[in-house]
Design a protein around this motif. Structure first.
Motif, PDB file in Angstrom:
ATOM      1  N   ASP A 112       0.846  -1.208   0.158  1.00 21.33           N
ATOM      2  CA  ASP A 112       0.111  -0.044  -0.058  1.00 21.33           C
ATOM      3  C   ASP A 112       0.867   1.206  -0.089  1.00 21.33           C
ATOM      4  N   LEU A 113       2.036   1.140   0.775  1.00 15.60           N
ATOM      5  CA  LEU A 113       2.875   2.485   0.786  1.00 15.60           C
ATOM      6  C   LEU A 113       3.722   2.657  -0.305  1.00 15.60           C
ATOM      7  N   ASP A 114       3.706   1.733  -1.253  1.00 14.78           N
ATOM      8  CA  ASP A 114       4.948   2.001  -2.523  1.00 14.78           C
ATOM      9  C   ASP A 114       3.933   1.355  -3.700  1.00 14.78           C
ATOM     10  N   PRO A 115       3.050   2.281  -4.178  1.00 17.62           N
ATOM     11  CA  PRO A 115       2.380   1.852  -5.227  1.00 17.62           C
ATOM     12  C   PRO A 115       3.433   1.798  -6.620  1.00 17.62           C
ATOM     13  N   ASN A 116       4.394   2.185  -6.447  1.00 16.19           N
ATOM     14  CA  ASN A 116       5.269   2.331  -7.732  1.00 16.19           C
ATOM     15  C   ASN A 116       6.396   0.849  -7.711  1.00 16.19           C
ATOM     16  N   MET A 117       6.032  -0.053  -6.725  1.00 15.37           N
ATOM     17  CA  MET A 117       7.049  -1.134  -6.631  1.00 15.37           C
ATOM     18  C   MET A 117       7.003  -1.896  -7.784  1.00 15.37           C
ATOM     19  N   PRO A 118       8.103  -2.394  -8.110  1.00 16.42           N
ATOM     20  CA  PRO A 118       8.498  -3.074  -9.277  1.00 16.42           C
ATOM     21  C   PRO A 118       7.760  -4.513  -9.545  1.00 16.42           C
ATOM     22  N   ALA A 119       7.310  -4.792 -10.801  1.00 21.95           N
ATOM     23  CA  ALA A 119       6.372  -5.894 -10.668  1.00 21.95           C
ATOM     24  C   ALA A 119       6.648  -7.352  -9.941  1.00 21.95           C
ATOM     25  N   ASP A 120       7.859  -7.455 -10.277  1.00 23.28           N
ATOM     26  CA  ASP A 120       8.361  -8.708  -9.760  1.00 23.28           C
ATOM     27  C   ASP A 120       8.487  -8.828  -8.266  1.00 23.28           C
ATOM     28  N   GLU A 121       8.964  -7.590  -7.846  1.00 23.81           N
ATOM     29  CA  GLU A 121       8.817  -7.366  -6.153  1.00 23.81           C
ATOM     30  C   GLU A 121       7.653  -7.479  -5.635  1.00 23.81           C
ATOM     31  N   ARG A 122       6.787  -7.038  -6.224  1.00 24.88           N
ATOM     32  CA  ARG A 122       5.205  -7.031  -5.943  1.00 24.88           C
ATOM     33  C   ARG A 122       4.799  -8.497  -5.913  1.00 24.88           C
ATOM     34  N   GLN A 123       5.071  -9.192  -7.021  1.00 25.69           N
ATOM     35  CA  GLN A 123       4.505 -10.540  -7.262  1.00 25.69           C
ATOM     36  C   GLN A 123       5.126 -11.384  -6.038  1.00 25.69           C
ATOM     37  N   ARG A 124       6.380 -11.250  -5.631  1.00 23.95           N
ATOM     38  CA  ARG A 124       7.155 -11.912  -4.466  1.00 23.95           C
ATOM     39  C   ARG A 124       6.445 -11.756  -3.306  1.00 23.95           C
ATOM     40  N   ILE A 125       5.989 -10.310  -2.892  1.00 21.75           N
ATOM     41  CA  ILE A 125       5.193 -10.042  -1.722  1.00 21.75           C
ATOM     42  C   ILE A 125       3.875 -10.903  -1.903  1.00 21.75           C
TER      43      ILE A 125
END
Length: 311
Positions: A112-125
Motif C-alpha cells: 500500500d505504501l509503495d504503489p510504484n513497486m516493481p512488478a517482480d517484487e510485488r509478485q514476490r510479496i
C-alpha cells in the motif's frame, strides 16, 4: 401365671430396648455419615468415608457412597484438566493466528505504501501473502476438525479397507519429496491382502500426518519406514524413522492438544499442536488406537492399530 406374664413383659421390654438402642446407634451413624459428606463436599477433598459398624446395610451404603465419591472426584479432575487444556489451546490458537496475520498485514502495508513497486517484487510479496493466508486457513481447518471430532459431530462411515492398497498409495504420494531430500525408504507390505475396519478417508489423513511428521522431525536420520502387519484380530501400520526422536519424559504428552514443547512432534503449523491430536482422535473414532515408542537417533515408531476384517 403372674410369673409367666412378668417374664413375657420383661422379654418384650428387652426387645424394645434393644430395638431402641439399634435405632439410636444407626441414627448416630447416619448423622456421622451426613456430617462427613458435608465436610468432604464443602472442602472438595479427595477423601473417602470411614465408618466402623457391624450393620451390613450401612456397610453396603458406605461402599456405594464411596464409589460415587470416587466417580465425582474423577469427574472433577477430568474437568479441571480439560479446562486447563482449553485455556492453553485458546491462548496458543490466538498466538498462532496472530503471527501469520501480522505478517500478512505487514506485507499489505508495504504494498500500500509503495504503489510504484516493481512488478517482480510485488509478485514476490503477494506470493508470501498467499502462503501465509493458506497457512492460517489450514490452522483454522485443523481447529474446527478437532472440535468436531471431540464433540462427536464428525461422521465417519465405517467400512472394510484394503490396507495394502491404502498404505502403498499413501507412501507413494511422498516418493518425489523423499527422493529429493535423500531419504532411504523401507516399505514392508505383505503380498496377500489384509483388510481393516475403518474409514478410508480418515486413515489416509492419519497416514499422511504420520509420514509428514516423520519427514519433518525425523529428517536427521534420513530414513523412513512403513510396515503393515497383522495378527488374528487386528491390523497394524508402523510409521518409523531414525531421527532425533522424543524423550521418554514427553512421550505421554505428544498427543495432547496444544502440546508445543520444542522437541515435540506435535507442531503441525509452527507450534499449533493439533496434528497428532487430530490423528489420535481420528484413530479412536475408527475404534482403533495409536501408540508411540521412541529411542532418540535409533528408532521412533508410531503404530496405528485397527480391527481386522476377514476377507
Amino acid at each position: 401365671m403372674i410369673l409367666v406374664l412378668s417374664g413375657i413383659i420383661v422379654i418384650l421390654l428387652g426387645i424394645i430396648y434393644i430395638q431402641y438402642q439399634s435405632r439410636t446407634n444407626r441414627s448416630k451413624q447416619l448423622h456421622s455419615l451426613r456430617s462427613e459428606i458435608e465436610r468432604i463436599s464443602l472442602h472438595a477433598t479427595n477423601e473417602k468415608l470411614l465408618l466402623f459398624t457391624d450393620d451390613r446395610e450401612l456397610q453396603a451404603l458406605l461402599i456405594e457412597i464411596n464409589r460415587l465419591l470416587e466417580s465425582l472426584h474423577q469427574t472433577c479432575s477430568n474437568y479441571a484438566k480439560m479446562e486447563m487444556s482449553m485455556r492453553k489451546m485458546v491462548s496458543n490458537i490466538s498466538h498462532d493466528l496472530k503471527t501469520p496475520l501480522t505478517v500478512v498485514l505487514g506485507y499489505i502495508e508495504i504494498l500500500d505504501l509503495d504503489p510504484n513497486m516493481p512488478a517482480d517484487e510485488r509478485q514476490r510479496i503477494l506470493d508470501k501473502v498467499l502462503a501465509k493466508t493458506k497457512e492460517t486457513l489450514a490452522l483454522i481447518h485443523d481447529f474446527f476438525d478437532l472440535a468436531k471430532l471431540e464433540s462427536g459431530d464428525k461422521d465417519l462411515p465405517m467400512t472394510r479397507i484394503q490396507m495394502n492398497e491404502r498404505c502403498s498409495t499413501t507412501i507413494l504420494e511422498y516418493y518425489d519429496l523423499l527422493t529429493e531430500q535423500g531419504f532411504h525408504v523401507h516399505i514392508e507390505i505383505p503380498e496377500h491382502p489384509i483388510y481393516g475396519f475403518g474409514n478410508d478417508e480418515a486413515l489416509h489423513r492419519v497416514l499422511n500426518n504420520l509420514i509428514s511428521n516423520a519427514i519433518q522431525y525425523g529428517g536427521h536420520g534420513k530414513t523412513l519406514g512403513l510396515t503393515l502387519r497383522e495378527d488374528e484380530s487386528s491390523v497394524y501400520v508402523d510409521v518409523w524413522d531414525r531421527g532425533k526422536g522424543i524423550d521418554a519424559l514427553h512421550i505421554d504428552h505428544v498427543f495432547e492438544r496444544m502440546y508445543t514443547l520444542e522437541d515435540s512432534r506435535n507442531k503441525s503449523y509452527q507450534g499449533s499442536g493439533l496434528g497428532l491430536t487430530i490423528t489420535k482422535r481420528l484413530v479412536e473414532s475408527m475404534g482403533g488406537s495409536i501408540h508411540l515408542r521412541s529411542k532418540p537417533y535409533e528408532l521412533t515408531v508410531f503404530t496405528v492399530q485397527l480391527k481386522k476384517v476377514q476377507y
